[in-house]
Design a protein around this motif. Sequence first.
Motif, PDB file in Angstrom:
ATOM      1  N   UNK A 341      42.644  54.563  40.411  1.00 37.10           N
ATOM      2  CA  UNK A 341      44.041  54.207  40.599  1.00 37.10           C
ATOM      3  C   UNK A 341      44.263  52.711  40.660  1.00 37.10           C
ATOM      4  N   UNK A 342      43.348  52.000  41.341  1.00 36.51           N
ATOM      5  CA  UNK A 342      43.470  50.544  41.442  1.00 36.51           C
ATOM      6  C   UNK A 342      43.251  49.889  40.083  1.00 36.51           C
ATOM      7  N   UNK A 343      42.250  50.361  39.343  1.00 42.93           N
ATOM      8  CA  UNK A 343      41.971  49.803  38.009  1.00 42.93           C
ATOM      9  C   UNK A 343      43.162  50.033  37.086  1.00 42.93           C
ATOM     10  N   UNK A 344      43.721  51.240  37.133  1.00 42.43           N
ATOM     11  CA  UNK A 344      44.864  51.556  36.286  1.00 42.43           C
ATOM     12  C   UNK A 344      46.084  50.735  36.637  1.00 42.43           C
ATOM     13  N   UNK A 345      46.399  50.654  37.917  1.00 47.37           N
ATOM     14  CA  UNK A 345      47.579  49.930  38.380  1.00 47.37           C
ATOM     15  C   UNK A 345      47.498  48.441  38.090  1.00 47.37           C
ATOM     16  N   UNK A 346      46.285  47.886  38.082  1.00 49.32           N
ATOM     17  CA  UNK A 346      46.125  46.446  37.856  1.00 49.32           C
ATOM     18  C   UNK A 346      46.507  46.031  36.434  1.00 49.32           C
ATOM     19  N   UNK A 347      46.402  46.959  35.472  1.00 52.50           N
ATOM     20  CA  UNK A 347      46.649  46.671  34.059  1.00 52.50           C
ATOM     21  C   UNK A 347      45.784  45.513  33.564  1.00 52.50           C
ATOM     22  N   UNK A 348      44.569  45.403  34.154  1.00 53.98           N
ATOM     23  CA  UNK A 348      43.602  44.408  33.697  1.00 53.98           C
ATOM     24  C   UNK A 348      42.609  45.072  32.750  1.00 53.98           C
ATOM     25  N   UNK A 377      51.820  44.897  24.432  1.00 59.20           N
ATOM     26  CA  UNK A 377      51.841  43.647  25.187  1.00 59.20           C
ATOM     27  C   UNK A 377      50.737  43.579  26.246  1.00 59.20           C
ATOM     28  N   UNK A 378      49.977  44.647  26.416  1.00 57.61           N
ATOM     29  CA  UNK A 378      49.074  44.747  27.550  1.00 57.61           C
ATOM     30  C   UNK A 378      47.864  43.828  27.443  1.00 57.61           C
ATOM     31  N   UNK A 379      47.371  43.567  26.242  1.00 57.03           N
ATOM     32  CA  UNK A 379      46.187  42.723  26.102  1.00 57.03           C
ATOM     33  C   UNK A 379      46.468  41.302  26.588  1.00 57.03           C
ATOM     34  N   UNK A 380      47.612  40.742  26.176  1.00 60.48           N
ATOM     35  CA  UNK A 380      47.987  39.399  26.608  1.00 60.48           C
ATOM     36  C   UNK A 380      48.235  39.375  28.121  1.00 60.48           C
ATOM     37  N   UNK A 381      48.862  40.432  28.620  1.00 60.62           N
ATOM     38  CA  UNK A 381      49.110  40.540  30.060  1.00 60.62           C
ATOM     39  C   UNK A 381      47.804  40.568  30.843  1.00 60.62           C
ATOM     40  N   UNK A 382      46.829  41.330  30.344  1.00 63.46           N
ATOM     41  CA  UNK A 382      45.530  41.433  31.019  1.00 63.46           C
ATOM     42  C   UNK A 382      44.823  40.081  31.070  1.00 63.46           C
ATOM     43  N   UNK A 383      44.858  39.328  29.971  1.00 62.89           N
ATOM     44  CA  UNK A 383      44.233  37.999  29.954  1.00 62.89           C
ATOM     45  C   UNK A 383      44.893  37.070  30.960  1.00 62.89           C
ATOM     46  N   UNK A 384      46.214  37.102  31.010  1.00 61.73           N
ATOM     47  CA  UNK A 384      46.947  36.230  31.922  1.00 61.73           C
ATOM     48  C   UNK A 384      46.635  36.566  33.374  1.00 61.73           C
ATOM     49  N   UNK A 385      46.600  37.851  33.695  1.00 63.05           N
ATOM     50  CA  UNK A 385      46.320  38.271  35.073  1.00 63.05           C
ATOM     51  C   UNK A 385      44.907  37.882  35.497  1.00 63.05           C
ATOM     52  N   UNK A 387      43.169  35.288  34.353  1.00 66.27           N
ATOM     53  CA  UNK A 387      43.157  33.835  34.564  1.00 66.27           C
ATOM     54  C   UNK A 387      43.766  33.461  35.914  1.00 66.27           C
ATOM     55  N   UNK A 388      44.760  34.224  36.331  1.00 63.09           N
ATOM     56  CA  UNK A 388      45.450  33.939  37.590  1.00 63.09           C
ATOM     57  C   UNK A 388      44.738  34.538  38.794  1.00 63.09           C
ATOM     58  N   UNK A 389      43.618  35.219  38.564  1.00 63.03           N
ATOM     59  CA  UNK A 389      42.863  35.801  39.675  1.00 63.03           C
ATOM     60  C   UNK A 389      43.525  37.015  40.283  1.00 63.03           C
ATOM     61  N   UNK A 390      44.216  37.797  39.480  1.00 60.98           N
ATOM     62  CA  UNK A 390      44.947  38.965  39.981  1.00 60.98           C
ATOM     63  C   UNK A 390      44.273  40.283  39.594  1.00 60.98           C
ATOM     64  N   UNK A 391      43.027  40.225  39.142  1.00 63.17           N
ATOM     65  CA  UNK A 391      42.302  41.438  38.759  1.00 63.17           C
ATOM     66  C   UNK A 391      41.223  41.749  39.796  1.00 63.17           C
ATOM     67  N   UNK A 392      40.998  43.039  40.083  1.00 62.92           N
ATOM     68  CA  UNK A 392      39.911  43.396  41.007  1.00 62.92           C
ATOM     69  C   UNK A 392      38.561  42.965  40.445  1.00 62.92           C
ATOM     70  N   UNK A 393      37.677  42.523  41.324  1.00 63.98           N
ATOM     71  CA  UNK A 393      36.324  42.169  40.904  1.00 63.98           C
ATOM     72  C   UNK A 393      35.513  43.433  40.638  1.00 63.98           C
ATOM     73  N   UNK A 394      34.773  43.443  39.559  1.00 63.20           N
ATOM     74  CA  UNK A 394      33.871  44.558  39.281  1.00 63.20           C
ATOM     75  C   UNK A 394      32.646  44.471  40.190  1.00 63.20           C
ATOM     76  N   UNK A 395      31.977  45.603  40.461  1.00 64.21           N
ATOM     77  CA  UNK A 395      30.776  45.571  41.312  1.00 64.21           C
ATOM     78  C   UNK A 395      29.730  44.567  40.833  1.00 64.21           C
ATOM     79  N   UNK A 396      29.506  44.486  39.511  1.00 61.53           N
ATOM     80  CA  UNK A 396      28.527  43.536  38.991  1.00 61.53           C
ATOM     81  C   UNK A 396      28.921  42.092  39.242  1.00 61.53           C
ATOM     82  N   UNK A 397      30.216  41.790  39.132  1.00 64.31           N
ATOM     83  CA  UNK A 397      30.702  40.433  39.400  1.00 64.31           C
ATOM     84  C   UNK A 397      30.507  40.074  40.866  1.00 64.31           C
TER      85      UNK A 397
END
Length: 556
Positions: A341-348, A377-385, A387-397
Amino acid sequence: MVELRHSGSSLGSRASSSPMKRDEDASPLIFNDHVLRDDDDDHPRHSFRDRYSSFWSQIYSFFPFLNDDPRFSQHGSRISLLLLVFIAVAGLISFFSILQRLNSPYLCKKDGIVLHCPRVKENPSLWENPFSATTSWKPCAERRDGGMSDLPPENETSGYIFIHAEGGLNQQRIAICNAVAVAKIMNATLILPVLKQDQIWKDQTKFEDIFDVDHFIDYLKDDVRIVRDIPGWFTDKSELFTSIRRTVKNIPKYAPAQFYIDNVLPRVKEKKIMALKPFVDRLGYDNVPPEINRLRCRVNYHALKFLPEIEEMANLLVSRMRNRTGSSNPYMALHLRFEKGMVGLSFCDFVGTREEKAKMAEYRQKEWPRRYKNGSHLWQLALQKRKEGRCPLEPGEVAVILRAMGYPKETQIYVASGQVYGGQNRMAPLRNMFPNLVTKEELASKEELAGFRKHVTSLAALDFLVCLKSDVFVMTHGGNFAKLIIGARRYMGHRQKSIKPDKGLMSKSFGDPYMGWATFVEDVVVTHQTRTGLPEETFPNYDLWENPLTPCMCKA
């Protein structure tokens, strides 16, 4: 983001040197015979003894009082003594000047705002913040201001207010704190809030299933009048949940205290009982009196206590975490927010196969059709988010960041998380770098947790307490859980580390193919020196729950 750069010495020396062959005959510690011989009468050589005497003669010429030879005048001795006194005084002045500079705050930037940041003088520790940076503030929300305790009887208040605390456990906790504050603002009696069933959590937990009601009411008896249930004279209780005439629905988000006085209080006085709905984030922070914010902290940190059985089970889990190695060891708590749900909602966008990405696109289109639209429009949105630090960190990261900070492979880590999107494959990089990962399900038996499975919020409460009591807490994405933990640990004295990764900077580093490991380590360490739960000055529209410094803490 705090942008600070310190000298390399703060991170440990990285100097490298290559072995150099030295000539033993040229060593200043070895004296050969030819140095002491006078082989050439035309070119006499001074012996070691002569050079030694000459050296001390020069010293005595500058500081005659060091020599007991009567040939040196008493006047010269006085001058030299005065010279030494002058040098000593100058040295002391320089020393105290440097000491004062180290103790004083310096300016740094956070989110574009200039702040006074503490100077970190001690050697950095993996497991706690520097003592010198954590002693200037102490908790004081339990303090009562004059006039706050003079409460009228229940039948003489402005009326009764009732709220539904919606969402998960931590959103409900914030709503309860706000409800007490609003009741105080309007001089109203608060009916014990109902924990509303959420469509995501699907939980029927009652207030008394999680919190100690007696302690809650008793602790706040000098602040707000609180009753357990709707008064008996109000016969149609269902009307309070359904009737528009009994509901205030136009409360804006982060409303000021004056809004309640001007718009809500008259209706409470008229109807005597009113429900406030919805009530998520319906009270601001910097637009209410300081004593009201202090009251919210008093509710959060002192009045809201979990039931004794929840506290006992959490203490048992903490004890097991601290003794996993056979002897006492520190542990880290990791709040890993990477559920579907978090991954989906983030649109990252995240690393994955084409099949995974296609299924996620279908899921997003189904759950959030208005935001998804046609998906172009989602690919550009994902890149922007990202860059702005608005995406959840993956376990590996997360694993790479923690290793860069210096945490060893043997680190004991408690993971507070729902079902991770991608399962074991997604968790593999984190487990490979930190094999000592455990959850409450691995620390306790099914029988021990059986009583808590009746309510989802009971299990969430266990995670909350184990994270709260950890030596180091690491968040991977925003949310009420993380900010309440960080705020509580700050309130307890800032000593415990609460790491808040700079996801914007990390995304740039992860995307730089030319960045070496040493440079990455330096960036991670320097960037996060002041992102560990240290005292921070508050600013307009700050979040009280993550940073209770100004209204709820006092200068030590």
